[in-house]
Every structure is written in C-alpha cells, then in structure tokens.
Design an enzyme around this catalytic site. Structure first.
Site, PDB file in Angstrom:
ATOM      1  N   HIS A  38       0.796  -1.231   0.000  1.00 28.80           N
ATOM      2  CA  HIS A  38       0.000   0.000   0.000  1.00 28.80           C
ATOM      3  C   HIS A  38       0.823   1.274   0.000  1.00 28.80           C
ATOM      4  O   HIS A  38       0.267   2.349   0.215  1.00 28.80           O
ATOM      5  CB  HIS A  38      -0.923   0.049   1.221  1.00 28.80           C
ATOM      6  CG  HIS A  38      -2.032  -0.947   1.185  1.00 28.80           C
ATOM      7  ND1 HIS A  38      -3.248  -0.684   0.623  1.00 28.80           N
ATOM      8  CD2 HIS A  38      -2.092  -2.218   1.638  1.00 28.80           C
ATOM      9  CE1 HIS A  38      -4.034  -1.748   0.735  1.00 28.80           C
ATOM     10  NE2 HIS A  38      -3.343  -2.692   1.347  1.00 28.80           N
ATOM     11  N   LYS A  75      -7.962  14.336   4.462  1.00 24.68           N
ATOM     12  CA  LYS A  75      -7.126  13.125   4.449  1.00 24.68           C
ATOM     13  C   LYS A  75      -6.110  13.285   5.566  1.00 24.68           C
ATOM     14  O   LYS A  75      -6.024  14.369   6.177  1.00 24.68           O
ATOM     15  CB  LYS A  75      -6.409  12.974   3.110  1.00 24.68           C
ATOM     16  CG  LYS A  75      -5.681  14.251   2.648  1.00 24.68           C
ATOM     17  CD  LYS A  75      -5.042  14.099   1.282  1.00 24.68           C
ATOM     18  CE  LYS A  75      -6.048  14.182   0.173  1.00 24.68           C
ATOM     19  NZ  LYS A  75      -5.824  13.289  -0.923  1.00 24.68           N
ATOM     20  N   ARG A  76      -5.329  12.235   5.857  1.00 24.53           N
ATOM     21  CA  ARG A  76      -4.296  12.399   6.862  1.00 24.53           C
ATOM     22  C   ARG A  76      -3.365  13.543   6.470  1.00 24.53           C
ATOM     23  O   ARG A  76      -3.143  13.803   5.287  1.00 24.53           O
ATOM     24  CB  ARG A  76      -3.498  11.093   6.999  1.00 24.53           C
ATOM     25  CG  ARG A  76      -4.265  10.001   7.699  1.00 24.53           C
ATOM     26  CD  ARG A  76      -4.545  10.371   9.143  1.00 24.53           C
ATOM     27  NE  ARG A  76      -3.349  10.376   9.930  1.00 24.53           N
ATOM     28  CZ  ARG A  76      -3.093   9.509  10.910  1.00 24.53           C
ATOM     29  NH1 ARG A  76      -3.986   8.581  11.243  1.00 24.53           N
ATOM     30  NH2 ARG A  76      -1.964   9.575  11.595  1.00 24.53           N
ATOM     31  N   LYS A  86       1.325  14.595   0.929  1.00 23.23           N
ATOM     32  CA  LYS A  86      -0.026  14.910   0.441  1.00 23.23           C
ATOM     33  C   LYS A  86      -0.176  16.407   0.155  1.00 23.23           C
ATOM     34  O   LYS A  86      -1.130  16.847  -0.468  1.00 23.23           O
ATOM     35  CB  LYS A  86      -1.074  14.443   1.445  1.00 23.23           C
ATOM     36  CG  LYS A  86      -1.108  12.911   1.621  1.00 23.23           C
ATOM     37  CD  LYS A  86      -2.157  12.505   2.638  1.00 23.23           C
ATOM     38  CE  LYS A  86      -2.093  11.047   3.039  1.00 23.23           C
ATOM     39  NZ  LYS A  86      -2.772  10.119   2.114  1.00 23.23           N
ATOM     40  N   THR A 136      -8.305   6.972  -1.921  1.00 20.57           N
ATOM     41  CA  THR A 136      -9.681   6.463  -2.071  1.00 20.57           C
ATOM     42  C   THR A 136     -10.674   7.599  -1.820  1.00 20.57           C
ATOM     43  O   THR A 136     -11.792   7.562  -2.335  1.00 20.57           O
ATOM     44  CB  THR A 136      -9.955   5.301  -1.090  1.00 20.57           C
ATOM     45  OG1 THR A 136      -9.386   5.644   0.176  1.00 20.57           O
ATOM     46  CG2 THR A 136      -9.332   4.012  -1.589  1.00 20.57           C
ATOM     47  N   LYS A 138     -14.420   8.908  -3.598  1.00 17.82           N
ATOM     48  CA  LYS A 138     -15.650   9.293  -2.886  1.00 17.82           C
ATOM     49  C   LYS A 138     -16.121  10.672  -3.342  1.00 17.82           C
ATOM     50  O   LYS A 138     -17.316  10.909  -3.534  1.00 17.82           O
ATOM     51  CB  LYS A 138     -15.416   9.270  -1.367  1.00 17.82           C
ATOM     52  CG  LYS A 138     -15.079   7.881  -0.842  1.00 17.82           C
ATOM     53  CD  LYS A 138     -14.505   7.900   0.574  1.00 17.82           C
ATOM     54  CE  LYS A 138     -13.822   6.574   0.872  1.00 17.82           C
ATOM     55  NZ  LYS A 138     -12.970   6.615   2.081  1.00 17.82           N
TER      56      LYS A 138
HETATM   57  C1  GL5 Z   1      -2.464   3.800   1.995  1.00 15.75           C
HETATM   58  C2  GL5 Z   1      -2.053   4.718   0.850  1.00 15.75           C
HETATM   59  O1  GL5 Z   1      -1.335   5.797   1.354  1.00 15.75           O
HETATM   60  C3  GL5 Z   1      -3.245   5.192   0.015  1.00 15.75           C
HETATM   61  O2  GL5 Z   1      -2.772   5.859  -1.111  1.00 15.75           O
HETATM   62  C4  GL5 Z   1      -4.100   4.006  -0.416  1.00 15.75           C
HETATM   63  O3  GL5 Z   1      -5.255   4.456  -1.077  1.00 15.75           O
HETATM   64  C5  GL5 Z   1      -4.503   3.194   0.798  1.00 15.75           C
HETATM   65  C6  GL5 Z   1      -5.305   1.971   0.447  1.00 15.75           C
HETATM   66  O4  GL5 Z   1      -4.647   1.210  -0.505  1.00 15.75           O
HETATM   67  O5  GL5 Z   1      -3.326   2.757   1.497  1.00 15.75           O
HETATM   68  N1  GL5 Z   1      -1.328   3.227   2.664  1.00 15.75           N
HETATM   69  C7  GL5 Z   1      -1.393   3.406   4.001  1.00 15.75           C
HETATM   70  O6  GL5 Z   1      -0.595   2.978   4.840  1.00 15.75           O
HETATM   71  N2  GL5 Z   1      -2.489   4.143   4.281  1.00 15.75           N
HETATM   72  C8  GL5 Z   1      -3.127   4.474   3.138  1.00 15.75           C
HETATM   73  O7  GL5 Z   1      -4.120   5.153   3.088  1.00 15.75           O
HETATM   74  O8  GL5 Z   1      -2.944   4.456   5.526  1.00 15.75           O
END
Ligand code: GL5
Length: 838
Positions: A373, A564-565, A570, A672, A676
């Site tokens: 991820h 988002k975080r 970002k 994601t 949305k």
């Molecule tokens: C993450 C990525 O940063 C996101 O881009 C991704 O959409 C998500 C789900 O695949 O995974 N990896 C991660 O550790 N977090 C994410 O959101 O928390």
C-alpha cells in the site's frame, strides 16, 4: 424528551418481534429492547439508550441471516477469503445495517411514530476508529463488497480498546484525546469465548525426537496470552449473506496469572494481566510510517497467530486434514502488518502439525497473497533481529530457513550476483541486522499487488524490482475502490434518490450503470435538481461549520476541500501556499475580482510528526487572519474541521465542489477519498498520482483539472539536482508568500513559528511544492473560470459521476476473486427461523 416508545401494546400479531419488518413490530421491538436490554422506561431514556435499543432491534434482524450464512458455510464445500488487516475503519454500523437490510425507511417511520428523529439517533453511535486512514477504510469497503457479492469471507484484526485518537483543535494546534469508543458498550459484537486461542511469546526453542526418531523443534515460550474473538456481522447489500469481522482482544493466559497469584505475588499477577491486555489496548496512530516498537510487533503477531490458529482449527474440524488447506482458504495480507503470517503458518504446519517443510511451504505460498500500500521507502516495515529473537525466537529460525532456501535458488538462477542476493534477502545486513517484512511477504505469497496502475508499475520498477525480475507472473494490479452503499446511498440520500428515479436502483450493485445518467445531461429539470441537491448538501455542511467553527461560509462559493491524513507528501501546505497567494493578491488590490471560495481542510496528524502538526497550526493561523480581514469581503474563507472521520466524511464528500488530490506524483499509492468525491459530483484538481490517473482516464481530460510534474519528471529533477531556491528566486508571488509565512505575518507574537516549515521548503522540499506551485496556481485559476460558467460546471459534475463506475469496490473485489483468490459466490437461502428446531 417525552416519547411514546413504551405505549405500543396494541395489535400484537404473530409476527416475531425479533425478525418482523412491519412498522408496528419494529416499534414494539424497539420499545421492548429499551425496556429489557437497556433497562429504561422511555420517559427516563436518553439518546444513547435509544441508539442501543435501535441497534439491538436491527441486530436481531441481522442474526437470522448471519447464522444462516454460517450454517451454509459450515455445510457446503467452499473456499473462504480471510482478509488479515491490523486496521478496519468500519464507520458507524447502524445506518449501514439499515441500508443493507433495506430497512432504513421502515425504521425511520417506526422511530418517528415513537416520537424520535432517526438521524439524531444515528448520530449517537461512536464511530469505531480502528484504523488510521485509507488502508483501514479500504478493508471495510472490501468487507462490504465481499458480503454484497456473496463471497464467503472473514475479516481478521485487533479489537483495540482505544481507536485512533479524537482530535481537538486548541489555539490552532492539534490536541489528542483518547477514543473511548467502548465506554457505553458495543451492541454490534458477539463474544465467542469458546473459540479463545492461546498465543505464545518469548522463551526459547529446543529440538526433540518423535516416536519414530524424527527430529522436530518445539517452542517453549516465556509467556502466553489469550485471544478472545469478538465477532461483528457484516451484511451485504440486499442479499442474505452476512459475513463476519472477527477482532481479537488480548487477555492474560489463566495459568500464568494463577501461578503468580497462588504464590502470593499479587502485584506480579496483576502486572501479567496488564501486560497481556496492553497488546490490544491501543491503535498506533501512525499512517504510512511504521513505528518500530516492540508492542507493535506483539500486536501483529498476536492477531496473526490467533487468526491462523482459528483458520486451521475450523479447517481441521471440517476436513480432518491440512494438505488441502489452500483449496479452501485464501489469506490476503493487507500490507506487511500481518506478514509474520508466513512464518507463523510454517511453524503451525511444521512444528504443531508435523508436516514436511516442502509440503508446508507449498501450502503457505498457495494460501497467501500480499497487497502493498505504499511506495514511501521509510514506510516499509523492518524489525531488528534482536527484538525478533527475544519475542519470536522460533519465527526467526524459520525466517532464516526460508531465506536460506530462497537465496540458494536465487544463486542457481543468477550465479555470482552478490549484490542481488543482498537486496533480495529477508535479512538486511549492516548497521544492525533487520528483518524486511515486505521481502518475507513477497517470497511467501503467490500473488503480490499494488493498489493503482501507476503504483503497481512503480513497485515493479523500483521498490520490488528484483522480485519482479524473478517472478513477473506474481505481480498484478488491483486498483482500489470504495463502496457506493456507504459513500453514496447512505452519505447522500437525496442524490441517490434522483439517480434511482432516472436510471432505476440497480446502479448500487452495478455501478457502471451510472453511465446511463449521460442520457439526461441535457435535461434542464435534471440539471436543476442536480444543482439544488449539491446546494442543500453544502448548506448542511455550512451549518456544521457554523456550529463547530463559528465561521459563517457562503454556500455560493466554491467548496474547495482537502480531507485526508496530514502528511508532507499529500501537500496540504501547497493548498495553503495558494490560499496565502490569493490573500496577498486581495491585499495588494482590494478590488480584485475573484470567484468566492471556501477552503475546507480536515485530517489528523500522527502525534509525533512535528511538521504535520505545524501544517495544521499554519492552516488555522492563516484562517484566523483571512477570515477576520474585512478587506477580503467574503471572497475567501478558510476552515479546518476537527476530528475528520468516516462519519464526518459522509457529511463532507456530498458537499464538495472541488476535490484536492495534490500529492507529489509517485507518492500516493492510490487514494480512495478521490473516488468518494468523484462519485458525489465533485471535480478534481490533481496530479498524475495514484488512482487520480485512472479517474482522469475515466471521466475524460476535459472534466479533470490536471497540473504538476509527473512521477518520471519528479525523479529526473531529483536525479539532476533539484534546487527549490531557484523557484523562490524567480517567482515573485511565491517568494512573498514564503516570506510572509517565515516573517510571522500569520503568527503575531511568535515570529519564527513557521520558520521550520519554510526552511524545509527552501532547503529540501522533498515533495517539490515549489516546483509545482505555479502550475497549481494557474490550474486553480482555470477552476475559478469554470465555476463561473454554472452550466459547464454542471455538465462536468454529471460526467464525473456518470463515469465513476470503475471505482466501486465491487469491481476491485471481483478482480481479487478471479485473479488472486479463485473463489466463487455462495448463495444463502433463508429458512424460516423456528426456535423449536434450532
Ligand atoms: C495507503 C495509501 O497511502 C493510500 O494511497 C491508499 O489508497 C490506501 C489503500 O490502498 O493505502 N497506505 C497506508 O498505509 N495508508 C493508506 O491510506 O494508511
């Protein structure tokens, strides 16, 4: 509040109070649960009581389906998906269960006739925050899709007593408050004490011979912890399937506790209990950056061991043998957090079930698959060998053995390439040996996937390129998706109603059908209602902002949103630099024309992440100045919404005009939230990063505001020597913006407050904000122009929604089922519940 909940005694019918769906039955069941479960008379009940009573009423209606699903899975010869994830951000259960059971309207009516407002009751539910961000929420969307597609599946994770902290903003700074989500009880979980599992830690290993003189290894642990399963039903949308999310709670193993207790060592007995229970106490609040703490490894091993023992126990009970495990179980590793599974499965098969190594390895590899991820190098998990050795001595031996055999193979395939061996090894040498969890997961799995096309390509070219060379066929892409049930139907009911009125209701299970909306694109009445719904959603958010931030915002302004975080990659601070730029333009020319905008931010920062916290403070500091300045004349407003969560997301996405997806290209694996926003009719301003690329491909270049460097350009610039100072020197507006921030213009009395932020941009700028500033600012000007033309904007908005079908998590899950798991749907037929036969 006075209600007539308890007055529903008339018209008793034979319809079962626990399953009946008529309004009368629902009212009676609600009153009954209030009385018998909450132990409250309605005149003395509060909203928490109403929420609890309504949850039990709903859960009762899930149970028949849930137990029937378990029965079918037990009786039939099936293959099950096990989704192992350290995080599940499920969002509130009640509203979602009502939607998926098709009960929403009846319950709304029943609650209304009981003198209450359903939305107010729904608001009482604590949002179970057992995850950090996208990764945890993805797991929840996947469970929704698995149940909706009638796939036998189970989620496995940790029942954290404290989820992600609650964020409050004090004097502009983030303050973390513990999340006591369980304090009023949790009506959604059923505890299954009978399936308690023992998990070992520490100690040493020894070799012994079995009856036939064959040598084996056994692990003598120094302590044992119990895992208690807590099950939550996961209903599919308009289907009888109700799958299970099984979360493990850690408790003290009884033997050990009693030893200390019996010898009079009461403090010791309590200490053991505390140590054991600490394992599932709290979620680590780090997103995309692992914290190499012992407790974190304990958490990972704890839930992995519980889950794998559970899978094996159930399998043995049904089939009496393990050689066919991979025919009945597909285990997905959600990132490397559960990667220790590979070694634990080998230990269970070889040590506990006395299987030969090669056979065990074949089963392990064909059972597991791994999803990566993140591309951030610092986010790849590594554990020091000494820690591993003291906590999981047997697993370290097994990892060495896996590594030894693997590297021998590599040597035969690529003789004399020592560098390659060093890169592929599970053990990182030099500067303290470390176990590389991504390598372990990749070697032990039959499939490895990224979460968006670009991300998978970069995995192949960069992070996992040596593995890709060895096993190109293992790698595949699975672009993320989100569930339209929560993110459109539940979050945006009036909008969903309009869509259903035009194209029928099957879009909720077949999101591609949204394409049919394009037929109505020239219908003025449809367009008008489209706009009215957005306006009403904006008004709801505006009311929330007024109530929580005491800021009045104009619903005719562009709602420009980044939630988002908070992370430097970002680039919330790129958004902020642009806002400061606009503000300075107004100050320079107070009569300047500008399309009014409301900039809305939300997101949590990891408590130890200094720069992220400073970014939050900077947003709030700029908001303070801009929102109070009479020169601004309602042209721009800035708002930071505290405590962003799944439930706040449900209010925010439907109210957005513009979605900010502005990460440095090559850094966001997928995203994601971007999906949305799109599904709810917002347009995106974004870089060619993660799933943005695929969103743009789907909605069309004309309906997406693209800017910025590509991933390849970012790499090239870095390689050639990027100097952020060049941009500062050559761009006057950018220079003034940074100077104002650095000089304390937005932090009166604390001149140097934001200097670290500016210094980091001027001297490093790892995420290339300065290189992208002008392109971003120019693109924002195009956004403003487009918004002036309301008809053009409406067309773009409709096209974004109509073409968002690809981003349903149903599509993603179907791909996992076909390409990785090889699983098929299983129909659950309901049988009438007869207590006498049950
Ligand atoms: C993450 C990525 O940063 C996101 O881009 C991704 O959409 C998500 C789900 O695949 O995974 N990896 C991660 O550790 N977090 C994410 O959101 O928390």
């Amino acid at each position: 509040m006075q209600t007539n909940v308890a007055n529903q005694t008339s018209n008793i019918t034979v319809e079962d109070d626990r399953t009946g769906l008529s309004i009368e039955t629902l009212k009676r069941a609600f009153a009954d649960n209030l009385f018998y479960i909450q132990g409250k008379l309605s005149i003395l009940a509060n909203f928490t009581d109403y929420y609890m009573a309504l949850s039990y009423t709903t859960r009762d209606r899930l149970l028949q389906r849930w137990l029937q699903t378990l029965k079918v899975y037990h009786e039939q010869d099936i293959k099950t998906v096990y989704y192992l994830s350290a995080e599940f951000l499920m969002g509130r259960h009640l509203g979602n269960s009502l939607i998926n059971l098709d009960l929403y309207e009846s319950i709304e009516q029943a609650v209304k006739e009981s003198g209450l407002d359903l939305t107010e009751v729904l608001e009482q539910e604590p949002d179970p925050g057992l995850g950090n961000g996208g990764l945890g929420r993805l797991a929840a969307c996947f469970l929704d899709s698995l149940a909706t597609l009638e796939i036998p599946a189970m989620g496995y994770g940790i029942r954290y007593e404290f989820g992600i902290f609650n964020q409050s903003i004090q004097h502009g700074w983030q303050v973390e408050i513990p999340d006591k989500w369980l304090k009023c009880g949790n009506p959604w979980e059923v505890v299954r004490y009978e399936s308690t599992v023992q998990v070992k830690f520490g100690g040493h290993t020894e070799v012994y011979n079995d009856d036939r003189g064959r040598p084996h290894t056994r692990w003598i642990p120094s302590f044992t912890v119990e895992g208690i399963p807590h099950d939550t039903p996961v209903p599919g949308y308009q289907t009888n399937t109700v799958n299970t999310l099984r979360l493990w709670k850690a408790e003290a193993g009884e033997d050990f506790n009693f030893q200390a207790f019996n010898s009079g060592d009461y403090d010791g007995a309590v200490a053991t209990k505390i140590k054991s229970e600490t394992i599932s106490k709290v979620l680590y609040p780090n997103d995309n950056t692992p914290q190499g703490r012992q407790l974190r490894l304990e958490q990972q091993f704890f839930f992995v061991s519980c889950s794998l023992q559970d899978i094996i126990r159930r399998h043995l009970k049904k089939y009496g043998r393990l050689d066919n495990l991979a025919d009945h179980a597909a285990v997905q590793l959600n990132d490397t957090h559960p990667a220790i599974s590979i070694a634990e499965m080998m230990r269970l098969l070889v040590d506990d079930h006395q299987m030969f190594w090669d056979e065990a390895w074949r089963i392990t590899q064909s059972t597991f698959a791994y999803t990566n991820h993140t591309l951030m190098p610092e986010a790849l998990e590594k554990w020091g060998v000494p820690l591993f050795e003291s906590l999981l001595p047997r697993h370290l031996e097994i990892i060495y053995e896996i590594n030894h055999r693997f590297l021998q193979d590599v040597q035969t395939w690529f003789p004399d390439d020592n560098e390659l061996l060093l890169r592929l090894s599970i053990i990182e040498e030099g500067g303290g040996k470390k176990v590389r969890m991504a390598n372990l997961a990749t070697i032990g799995s039959h499939a490895v996937n990224g979460v968006a096309a670009l991300h998978t390509e970069l995995l192949k070219q960069d992070v996992l390129r040596d593995f890709y060379k060895l096993w190109p066929e293992k790698f595949n892409n699975k672009t993320n998706g989100v569930t339209p049930r929560r993110w459109v139907l539940l979050a945006n009911p009036t909008f969903s109603e309009l869509i259903t009125e035009k194209i029928g209701g099957s879009w909720l299970k077949h999101l591609d059908e949204l394409r049919k909306l394009e037929t109505f694109i020239d219908d003025p009445e449809f367009r008008d209602r489209w706009r009215q719904i957005k306006q009403a959603n904006k008004q709801k958010l505006a009311d929330y902002i007024l109530a929580h931030n005491s800021v009045e915002v104009d619903v005719n302004s562009i709602f420009d949103i980044q939630v988002k975080r908070i992370h430097e990659y970002k680039r919330q601070h790129l958004d902020l630099l642009h806002i400061i730029g606009l503000y300075l333009r107004i100050k320079q020319n107070p009569n300047i024309k500008m399309t009014p905008r409301t900039f809305i931010f939300g997101g949590k920062a990891a408590p130890g992440y200094f720069m992220a916290k400073l970014i939050i403070k900077a947003i709030n500091a700029v908001a303070d100045v801009v929102n109070r300045d009479p020169d601004v004349h309602g042209r721009i407003k800035v708002v930071f919404l505290a405590n962003f969560s799944a439930s706040l997301g449900q209010l925010i996405y439907p109210a957005a005009d513009l979605s900010e997806q502005i990460s440095t290209a090559g850094k966001e694996a997928s995203g994601t939230g971007n999906m949305k926003f799109t599904m709810n009719g917002a347009l995106t301003i974004g870089t060619l990063d993660g799933a943005n690329i695929e969103i743009r491909e789907e909605v069309g270049d004309d309906n997406f505001f693209l800017f910025g460097l590509t991933a390849a350009e970012v790499e090239k610039m870095k390689y050639e020597g990027y100097n952020p100072r060049d941009y500062y020197d050559s761009n006057e507006e950018l220079r003034t913006v940074l100077d104002r921030l650095a000089m304390g213009y937005f932090s009166p009395g604390e001149k140097d407050l934001f200097k670290p932020l500016v210094d980091s941009l001027l001297h490093h700028d790892d995420y290339m904000l300065l290189a992208d500033y002008q392109a971003y600012s120019d693109c924002q000007a195009k956004v403003s122009d487009a918004y002036q033309d309301i008809e053009r904007w409406t067309t773009m908005s409709i096209l974004n929604v109509a073409r968002s079908g690809k981003f349903s998590s149903d599509r993603t899950i179907k791909e996992y089922c076909d390409d990785i798991w090889n699983v098929k749907p299983v129909k659950v037929e309901l049988e009438p519940y007869d207590p006498a036969r049950a």
